[in-house]
Design an enzyme around this catalytic site. Sequence first.
Site, PDB file in Angstrom:
ATOM      1  N   GLU A  97      21.306 -14.392  15.915  1.00 22.60           N
ATOM      2  CA  GLU A  97      21.255 -14.625  17.353  1.00 22.60           C
ATOM      3  C   GLU A  97      22.311 -15.638  17.762  1.00 22.60           C
ATOM      4  OE1 GLU A  97      17.214 -15.732  18.286  1.00 22.60           O
ATOM      5  OE2 GLU A  97      16.443 -13.743  17.784  1.00 22.60           O
TER       6      GLU A  97
ATOM      7  N   HIS B 187      15.849 -12.876  23.134  1.00 23.18           N
ATOM      8  CA  HIS B 187      14.849 -13.818  22.611  1.00 23.18           C
ATOM      9  C   HIS B 187      14.238 -14.647  23.751  1.00 23.18           C
ATOM     10  CE1 HIS B 187      13.595 -16.258  18.822  1.00 23.18           C
ATOM     11  NE2 HIS B 187      12.610 -16.141  19.688  1.00 23.18           N
ATOM     12  N   ILE B 188      13.576 -13.965  24.650  1.00 29.82           N
ATOM     13  CA  ILE B 188      13.003 -14.624  25.826  1.00 29.82           C
ATOM     14  C   ILE B 188      11.483 -14.658  25.818  1.00 29.82           C
ATOM     15  CG2 ILE B 188      14.977 -14.089  27.302  1.00 29.82           C
ATOM     16  CD1 ILE B 188      13.245 -11.780  28.486  1.00 29.82           C
ATOM     17  N   ALA B 189      10.851 -14.147  24.771  1.00 33.22           N
ATOM     18  CA  ALA B 189       9.387 -14.030  24.784  1.00 33.22           C
ATOM     19  C   ALA B 189       8.713 -15.369  25.058  1.00 33.22           C
ATOM     20  CB  ALA B 189       8.888 -13.444  23.469  1.00 33.22           C
TER      21      ALA B 189
ATOM     22  N   GLY C 287      -2.883 -13.428  14.640  1.00 32.13           N
ATOM     23  CA  GLY C 287      -3.058 -14.841  14.948  1.00 32.13           C
ATOM     24  C   GLY C 287      -3.329 -14.993  16.432  1.00 32.13           C
TER      25      GLY C 287
ATOM     26  N   ILE D  98      -1.370 -15.346  19.025  1.00 30.34           N
ATOM     27  CA  ILE D  98      -0.578 -14.492  19.914  1.00 30.34           C
ATOM     28  C   ILE D  98      -1.024 -13.040  19.790  1.00 30.34           C
ATOM     29  CG2 ILE D  98       1.741 -13.613  20.396  1.00 30.34           C
ATOM     30  CD1 ILE D  98       2.845 -16.335  19.585  1.00 30.34           C
TER      31      ILE D  98
ATOM     32  N   ALA E 229       8.408 -11.192  17.623  1.00 34.38           N
ATOM     33  CA  ALA E 229       8.042 -12.196  16.620  1.00 34.38           C
ATOM     34  C   ALA E 229       9.298 -12.811  15.996  1.00 34.38           C
ATOM     35  CB  ALA E 229       7.151 -11.570  15.566  1.00 34.38           C
TER      36      ALA E 229
END
Length: 308
Positions: free
Chosen positions: A256, A275-277, A146, A148, A226
């Site tokens: 999380e 989870h910092i993307a 997609g 990203i 992802a």
Amino acid sequence: MNTKKQILVLEDLGIPMVNFEEIITKSGLTFDFVQDDSDSANIEGIITVKTNVDQQLIEKYPNLKFIAVAFTGYDCVDLNICNQKNISVFNVPAYSTNSVAELAVGLAISLLREIPKATNIVQTGKWDLKPGFELSDKKIGILGTGEIGITTAKYFKTFGCEIIGWSRSERDEFKKYGTYTNDLIEFFSSVDIVSIHLPLNEITKGMVAHKELSSMKSNAYIINVARGPIINKNDLYTILKEENIAGAAIDVFDQEPLEASSPFLQLSNILLTPHIAYKTVEALNRRAQITLVNIVHFVNGKPINVVS
């Protein structure tokens, strides 16, 4: 009693309130934005990020017309009940594209050059570290092509990498940077680094398991920016513990925050981030802006980014 139409904001959007209020003012929306549901009959919209919006919650608001998900994924919303009740759901599909793609590349370099270990060596008064590896000329597997995935492929390509992609549907834009294979095992077995960019759904949950992981080369790495459940965590742990692959960088997890008892914390060949993307100042401001734009378009009868 207040009779003004309201939008219930379930979560902090990650930007200063003054910024959010400024975006609201510029949007021209006349709703009251509230954080409690004391006037449930006046709630016509909900803004959520990852907080579950299930049937029980939805049924509390008899006049609910839309749910604005301020996130790329929308698996936190019960789409079936929304369809039954004619409640529109829209998300923000591309706000963090650059942020996520940049982190994927950064994690790849961190794995190849052992940057966290290098920092620890200096901080503990040592100096030597074994040679690392260049990113250039590595074969990168993009799992999910997609927006990203395509951007990530483009970034890796600028480092001189060879790109191979796997997706249920092929995109011409991706083909500017790499080629496709429709054989998942061939995909995993042929690349040096796998970077995951799939959405989480019934098909992709647990899609990367022992069969796929065990087909990877012993000097290969896997990166997940992802969704956690795309990888079977037990199989990943086993593969890493037995050192069947070189390592992994994981930004997303089944639960999380990551539980303190997680066996991943005991591994030396895994790089963990919380989870910092998506989490950059630019992306969070963009997310809030697009969320409000989505609501404006819905109110004006021209909804965009609709998922249900």
